[in-house]
Design an enzyme around this catalytic site. Structure first.
Site, PDB file in Angstrom:
ATOM      1  N   GLY A   1      48.200  37.926 -15.139  1.00 39.06           N
ATOM      2  CA  GLY A   1      49.622  38.200 -15.089  1.00 39.06           C
ATOM      3  C   GLY A   1      50.082  38.946 -13.857  1.00 39.06           C
ATOM      4  O   GLY A   1      51.215  38.774 -13.419  1.00 39.06           O
TER       5      GLY A   1
ATOM      6  N   HIS B   1      69.726  25.079 -10.291  1.00 39.21           N
ATOM      7  CA  HIS B   1      69.548  24.090  -9.233  1.00 39.21           C
ATOM      8  C   HIS B   1      69.339  24.739  -7.865  1.00 39.21           C
ATOM      9  O   HIS B   1      69.861  25.809  -7.566  1.00 39.21           O
ATOM     10  CB  HIS B   1      70.753  23.158  -9.179  1.00 39.21           C
ATOM     11  CG  HIS B   1      72.034  23.847  -8.815  1.00 39.21           C
ATOM     12  ND1 HIS B   1      72.458  23.988  -7.513  1.00 39.21           N
ATOM     13  CD2 HIS B   1      72.966  24.453  -9.588  1.00 39.21           C
ATOM     14  CE1 HIS B   1      73.602  24.641  -7.487  1.00 39.21           C
ATOM     15  NE2 HIS B   1      73.935  24.937  -8.740  1.00 39.21           N
TER      16      HIS B   1
ATOM     17  N   HIS C   1      56.765  35.745 -10.312  1.00 46.26           N
ATOM     18  CA  HIS C   1      56.811  35.719 -11.778  1.00 46.26           C
ATOM     19  C   HIS C   1      58.264  35.854 -12.210  1.00 46.26           C
ATOM     20  O   HIS C   1      58.911  36.867 -11.921  1.00 46.26           O
ATOM     21  CB  HIS C   1      55.972  36.869 -12.349  1.00 46.26           C
ATOM     22  CG  HIS C   1      55.957  36.924 -13.857  1.00 46.26           C
ATOM     23  ND1 HIS C   1      55.230  37.868 -14.540  1.00 46.26           N
ATOM     24  CD2 HIS C   1      56.565  36.169 -14.810  1.00 46.26           C
ATOM     25  CE1 HIS C   1      55.388  37.700 -15.839  1.00 46.26           C
ATOM     26  NE2 HIS C   1      56.210  36.666 -16.023  1.00 46.26           N
TER      27      HIS C   1
END
Length: 215
Positions: free
Chosen positions: A75, A139, A148
């Site tokens: 992570g 978009h 992350h």
């Protein structure tokens, strides 16, 4: 002639913490067999992890770099980046079946996209990125390697997130904002303007509280 092994629908996982179990579940739902699990500290892994082999950090010469593709299931962004430097492996993606991903988007090797995430048209996502549960990436976004995007974060259109940056749980980033590399955006932050490299931003509206030292 030597035959090339066929590793279709087989994967190896590097990392044995809680994050790795989410990735394993995604891959199993997608019909993959988990061949091996590696960790640099196998004695400190998640309680549900079984049969964990020593990773490459202390075993670089003997580590099986060749073989089925790998997902780095770690992570912490800086650790994923570091591990990718010393592994010489092919990489697989993990994309949950419930994620909604535009066919005009591009997703780099080793990237994981978890349940309920949305990736809209013309977005480019780099290598070894985490798009976490329920994140919304609109978009024309550009997401750098090792970034992350945390659960329930919402990035509006034309947003850029630099290499290694962490956008916290429930953040909102308005259109056309550029977040630099290796930044930390705290949970629930509303980002209304560009963020420089290595900055930590928190609050509503988001304010810089620290610029991290770097080499």
């Amino acid at each position: 002639m030597k035959k090339t092994p066929n590793y279709k629908n087989q994967v190896r996982i590097y990392g044995a913490g809680g994050h790795s179990h989410v990735i394993k579940e995604v891959m199993r739902i997608n019909g993959y067999e988990i061949l091996d699990t590696f960790d640099d500290k196998p004695e400190q892994v998640h309680h549900a992890s079984k049969n964990v082999a020593i990773g490459a950090r202390e075993n670089i010469l003997n580590f099986p770099h060749e073989g089925a593709p790998v997902i780095i299931a770690v992570g912490k962004n800086s650790e994923r980046a570091e591990i990718s430097e010393f592994l010489n492996c092919n990489y697989e993606k993990a994309i949950h079946q419930s994620a909604i991903i535009s066919p005009t988007s591009k997703i780099g090797e080793g990237t994981v996209v978890f349940a309920g995430a949305i990736i809209q048209p013309n977005t480019v996502i780099g290598k070894h990125v985490i798009i976490n549960t329920g994140a919304s990436v609109d978009h024309d976004n550009i997401i750098g390697d090792f970034a992350h995007i945390s659960p329930k974060a919402a990035l509006c259109g034309h947003v850029e997130v630099g290499e290694g940056s962490h956008v916290g749980v429930g953040c909102v980033v308005i259109p056309k904002v550029k977040i630099g590399k290796w930044c930390t955006i705290g949970a629930g932050t509303i980002v209304l303007k560009d963020v420089p490299d290595y900055a930590t931003v928190v609050g509503n509206p988001g304010k810089i509280i620290k610029i991290k030292k770097h080499d």
